[in-house]
Structures are given as C-alpha cells and as structure tokens.
Design a protein around this motif. Structure first.
Motif, PDB file in Angstrom:
ATOM      1  N   VAL A  57       0.805  -1.225   0.000  1.00 50.64           N
ATOM      2  CA  VAL A  57       0.000   0.000   0.000  1.00 50.64           C
ATOM      3  C   VAL A  57       0.841   1.280   0.000  1.00 50.64           C
ATOM      4  O   VAL A  57       0.297   2.379   0.020  1.00 50.64           O
ATOM      5  CB  VAL A  57      -0.977   0.019   1.197  1.00 50.64           C
ATOM      6  CG1 VAL A  57      -1.999  -1.090   1.069  1.00 50.64           C
ATOM      7  CG2 VAL A  57      -0.254  -0.066   2.523  1.00 50.64           C
ATOM      8  N   LEU A  58       2.137   1.154  -0.055  1.00 49.15           N
ATOM      9  CA  LEU A  58       3.042   2.304  -0.019  1.00 49.15           C
ATOM     10  C   LEU A  58       3.142   2.972  -1.384  1.00 49.15           C
ATOM     11  O   LEU A  58       3.405   2.317  -2.394  1.00 49.15           O
ATOM     12  CB  LEU A  58       4.440   1.840   0.426  1.00 49.15           C
ATOM     13  CG  LEU A  58       5.578   2.849   0.327  1.00 49.15           C
ATOM     14  CD1 LEU A  58       5.344   4.028   1.253  1.00 49.15           C
ATOM     15  CD2 LEU A  58       6.898   2.166   0.655  1.00 49.15           C
ATOM     16  N   ALA A  63       7.469  11.941  -2.271  1.00 52.70           N
ATOM     17  CA  ALA A  63       8.777  12.495  -1.907  1.00 52.70           C
ATOM     18  C   ALA A  63       9.292  11.951  -0.572  1.00 52.70           C
ATOM     19  O   ALA A  63      10.487  11.648  -0.448  1.00 52.70           O
ATOM     20  CB  ALA A  63       8.697  14.023  -1.856  1.00 52.70           C
ATOM     21  N   ILE A  64       8.427  11.817   0.411  1.00 47.14           N
ATOM     22  CA  ILE A  64       8.866  11.300   1.715  1.00 47.14           C
ATOM     23  C   ILE A  64       9.348   9.855   1.578  1.00 47.14           C
ATOM     24  O   ILE A  64      10.382   9.484   2.137  1.00 47.14           O
ATOM     25  CB  ILE A  64       7.738  11.403   2.760  1.00 47.14           C
ATOM     26  CG1 ILE A  64       7.460  12.870   3.084  1.00 47.14           C
ATOM     27  CG2 ILE A  64       8.085  10.624   4.026  1.00 47.14           C
ATOM     28  CD1 ILE A  64       6.230  13.099   3.954  1.00 47.14           C
ATOM     29  N   ALA A  65       8.610   9.045   0.827  1.00 49.01           N
ATOM     30  CA  ALA A  65       9.011   7.648   0.624  1.00 49.01           C
ATOM     31  C   ALA A  65      10.360   7.577  -0.083  1.00 49.01           C
ATOM     32  O   ALA A  65      11.218   6.754   0.273  1.00 49.01           O
ATOM     33  CB  ALA A  65       7.944   6.899  -0.174  1.00 49.01           C
ATOM     34  N   LYS A  66      10.565   8.445  -1.064  1.00 54.25           N
ATOM     35  CA  LYS A  66      11.850   8.483  -1.771  1.00 54.25           C
ATOM     36  C   LYS A  66      12.974   8.922  -0.839  1.00 54.25           C
ATOM     37  O   LYS A  66      14.041   8.310  -0.804  1.00 54.25           O
ATOM     38  CB  LYS A  66      11.767   9.429  -2.970  1.00 54.25           C
ATOM     39  CG  LYS A  66      10.946   8.901  -4.113  1.00 54.25           C
ATOM     40  CD  LYS A  66      10.905   9.902  -5.241  1.00 54.25           C
ATOM     41  CE  LYS A  66      10.066   9.420  -6.392  1.00 54.25           C
ATOM     42  NZ  LYS A  66      10.004  10.404  -7.480  1.00 54.25           N
ATOM     43  N   GLU A  67      12.713   9.984  -0.088  1.00 50.57           N
ATOM     44  CA  GLU A  67      13.721  10.538   0.819  1.00 50.57           C
ATOM     45  C   GLU A  67      14.167   9.514   1.864  1.00 50.57           C
ATOM     46  O   GLU A  67      15.347   9.422   2.193  1.00 50.57           O
ATOM     47  CB  GLU A  67      13.135  11.770   1.523  1.00 50.57           C
ATOM     48  CG  GLU A  67      13.993  12.383   2.594  1.00 50.57           C
ATOM     49  CD  GLU A  67      13.246  13.489   3.318  1.00 50.57           C
ATOM     50  OE1 GLU A  67      13.221  13.463   4.554  1.00 50.57           O
ATOM     51  OE2 GLU A  67      12.682  14.369   2.634  1.00 50.57           O
ATOM     52  N   LYS A  68      13.234   8.729   2.352  1.00 56.61           N
ATOM     53  CA  LYS A  68      13.532   7.762   3.405  1.00 56.61           C
ATOM     54  C   LYS A  68      13.966   6.399   2.860  1.00 56.61           C
ATOM     55  O   LYS A  68      14.287   5.505   3.632  1.00 56.61           O
ATOM     56  CB  LYS A  68      12.332   7.602   4.323  1.00 56.61           C
ATOM     57  CG  LYS A  68      12.015   8.865   5.110  1.00 56.61           C
ATOM     58  CD  LYS A  68      10.869   8.653   6.055  1.00 56.61           C
ATOM     59  CE  LYS A  68      10.584   9.905   6.835  1.00 56.61           C
ATOM     60  NZ  LYS A  68      11.235   9.920   8.131  1.00 56.61           N
ATOM     61  N   GLY A  69      13.952   6.241   1.541  1.00 60.84           N
ATOM     62  CA  GLY A  69      14.371   4.980   0.948  1.00 60.84           C
ATOM     63  C   GLY A  69      13.396   3.840   1.185  1.00 60.84           C
ATOM     64  O   GLY A  69      13.775   2.672   1.187  1.00 60.84           O
ATOM     65  N   TRP A  70      12.128   4.180   1.369  1.00 61.75           N
ATOM     66  CA  TRP A  70      11.123   3.170   1.700  1.00 61.75           C
ATOM     67  C   TRP A  70      10.812   2.214   0.557  1.00 61.75           C
ATOM     68  O   TRP A  70      10.295   1.132   0.799  1.00 61.75           O
ATOM     69  CB  TRP A  70       9.846   3.827   2.197  1.00 61.75           C
ATOM     70  CG  TRP A  70       9.962   4.367   3.595  1.00 61.75           C
ATOM     71  CD1 TRP A  70      11.008   4.218   4.455  1.00 61.75           C
ATOM     72  CD2 TRP A  70       8.992   5.142   4.283  1.00 61.75           C
ATOM     73  NE1 TRP A  70      10.747   4.850   5.641  1.00 61.75           N
ATOM     74  CE2 TRP A  70       9.519   5.428   5.566  1.00 61.75           C
ATOM     75  CE3 TRP A  70       7.733   5.629   3.943  1.00 61.75           C
ATOM     76  CZ2 TRP A  70       8.820   6.175   6.505  1.00 61.75           C
ATOM     77  CZ3 TRP A  70       7.047   6.375   4.884  1.00 61.75           C
ATOM     78  CH2 TRP A  70       7.584   6.635   6.147  1.00 61.75           C
ATOM     79  N   PRO A  74      10.915  -0.747   3.255  1.00 59.82           N
ATOM     80  CA  PRO A  74       9.711  -0.153   3.833  1.00 59.82           C
ATOM     81  C   PRO A  74       9.771  -0.109   5.359  1.00 59.82           C
ATOM     82  O   PRO A  74      10.406  -0.967   5.981  1.00 59.82           O
ATOM     83  CB  PRO A  74       8.589  -1.088   3.379  1.00 59.82           C
ATOM     84  CG  PRO A  74       9.156  -1.885   2.266  1.00 59.82           C
ATOM     85  CD  PRO A  74      10.631  -1.944   2.491  1.00 59.82           C
ATOM     86  N   PRO A  75       9.114   0.881   5.945  1.00 57.68           N
ATOM     87  CA  PRO A  75       9.129   1.010   7.401  1.00 57.68           C
ATOM     88  C   PRO A  75       8.205  -0.020   8.053  1.00 57.68           C
ATOM     89  O   PRO A  75       7.361  -0.623   7.378  1.00 57.68           O
ATOM     90  CB  PRO A  75       8.585   2.419   7.621  1.00 57.68           C
ATOM     91  CG  PRO A  75       7.621   2.601   6.489  1.00 57.68           C
ATOM     92  CD  PRO A  75       8.297   1.919   5.314  1.00 57.68           C
ATOM     93  N   ALA A  78       3.661   0.368  12.116  1.00 56.74           N
ATOM     94  CA  ALA A  78       3.332   1.452  13.048  1.00 56.74           C
ATOM     95  C   ALA A  78       3.928   2.782  12.590  1.00 56.74           C
ATOM     96  O   ALA A  78       3.260   3.821  12.640  1.00 56.74           O
ATOM     97  CB  ALA A  78       3.811   1.105  14.456  1.00 56.74           C
ATOM     98  N   GLU A  79       5.161   2.746  12.120  1.00 59.18           N
ATOM     99  CA  GLU A  79       5.809   3.974  11.622  1.00 59.18           C
ATOM    100  C   GLU A  79       5.092   4.475  10.370  1.00 59.18           C
ATOM    101  O   GLU A  79       4.849   5.675  10.216  1.00 59.18           O
ATOM    102  CB  GLU A  79       7.286   3.706  11.320  1.00 59.18           C
ATOM    103  CG  GLU A  79       8.041   4.922  10.815  1.00 59.18           C
ATOM    104  CD  GLU A  79       9.494   4.649  10.494  1.00 59.18           C
ATOM    105  OE1 GLU A  79      10.124   5.503   9.843  1.00 59.18           O
ATOM    106  OE2 GLU A  79      10.023   3.579  10.886  1.00 59.18           O
ATOM    107  N   PHE A  80       4.752   3.558   9.485  1.00 56.62           N
ATOM    108  CA  PHE A  80       4.036   3.923   8.264  1.00 56.62           C
ATOM    109  C   PHE A  80       2.677   4.527   8.615  1.00 56.62           C
ATOM    110  O   PHE A  80       2.272   5.536   8.032  1.00 56.62           O
ATOM    111  CB  PHE A  80       3.870   2.696   7.368  1.00 56.62           C
ATOM    112  CG  PHE A  80       3.144   2.969   6.089  1.00 56.62           C
ATOM    113  CD1 PHE A  80       3.702   3.772   5.103  1.00 56.62           C
ATOM    114  CD2 PHE A  80       1.891   2.419   5.854  1.00 56.62           C
ATOM    115  CE1 PHE A  80       3.034   4.030   3.919  1.00 56.62           C
ATOM    116  CE2 PHE A  80       1.213   2.662   4.673  1.00 56.62           C
ATOM    117  CZ  PHE A  80       1.776   3.469   3.693  1.00 56.62           C
TER     118      PHE A  80
END
Length: 115
Positions: A57-58, A63-70, A74-75, A78-80
C-alpha cells in the motif's frame, strides 16, 4: 460479497474511475474519502494488515518515501501508519477491502470480478 470499504480521494482520477466501476456494478461499499478527513493510525494499520504488508500500500513515488528509501526498505507498519496519518498521499489509492480480499489501485479486471 459482504459490504466492503473503499478508501479513496475525490481528487484522484483512478479513484473516481474505481468508484464509477463499483457503482455501475451496483456494489455497495462504505466509502472513506480521506481527502476530506485523514485516516487514523489504527485504520492505516488495519489496511496494512489486510493488504499483507506496507509494501502493498506504499506510494513509492511520494517524496517522503523516496527521501527515506522506503521503496527498497519499507518502514514497520506502526511507523508507516503515523506517517500516513500526517501525510495521506503516502498511501496508494484507491484501496478496496472486501473481507480478506484487498485491491490496491484501480485494476479493471479485479473490479470486474466483484459481485
């Protein structure tokens, strides 16, 4: 099919197409338009659990997903869930949860098989 839950954003073309497909097939769903009211963390965790993983579902284009390398790591759920509660566009859309079946994105064939 038991009443399903349809998570969508009214500003999303794929979501509107999926909603039209549901209506044309007269499939009754509970609609949750998270463009109007953000999803709570427990709801996001439930969606992740139903879909089987954060990866399912990510929105990896965010941009946040790219920045964090998800995309590659993937996180935890709970973090997601916390991140989506703050920024709903991290969630792919639309999402249809019908019992144990989850359809992420507008898959015409999958929607065509709903009854």
């Amino acid at each position: 099919m038991a009443k399903a839950t349809f998570y969508w954003k009214s500003t999303c073309t794929s979501c509107r197409d999926a909603r039209s497909a549901l209506r044309s097939r007269e499939i009754e769903v509970e609609e949750v338009n998270y463009a109007r009211q953000a999803l709570a963390e427990p709801t996001v965790r439930a969606i992740v659990a139903a879909a089987g993983s954060v990866t399912a579902v990510l929105n990896t284009r965010h941009a946040i997903a790219k920045e964090k390398g998800w995309a590659s790591a993937p996180p935890p759920a709970a973090e997601f869930a916390r991140a989506v509660a703050a920024e709903p566009n991290l969630l792919r859309r639309p999402i249809l949860v019908a019992g144990k079946r989850v359809i992420v994105g507008f898959d015409r064939d999958a929607y065509g098989k709903l009854s």
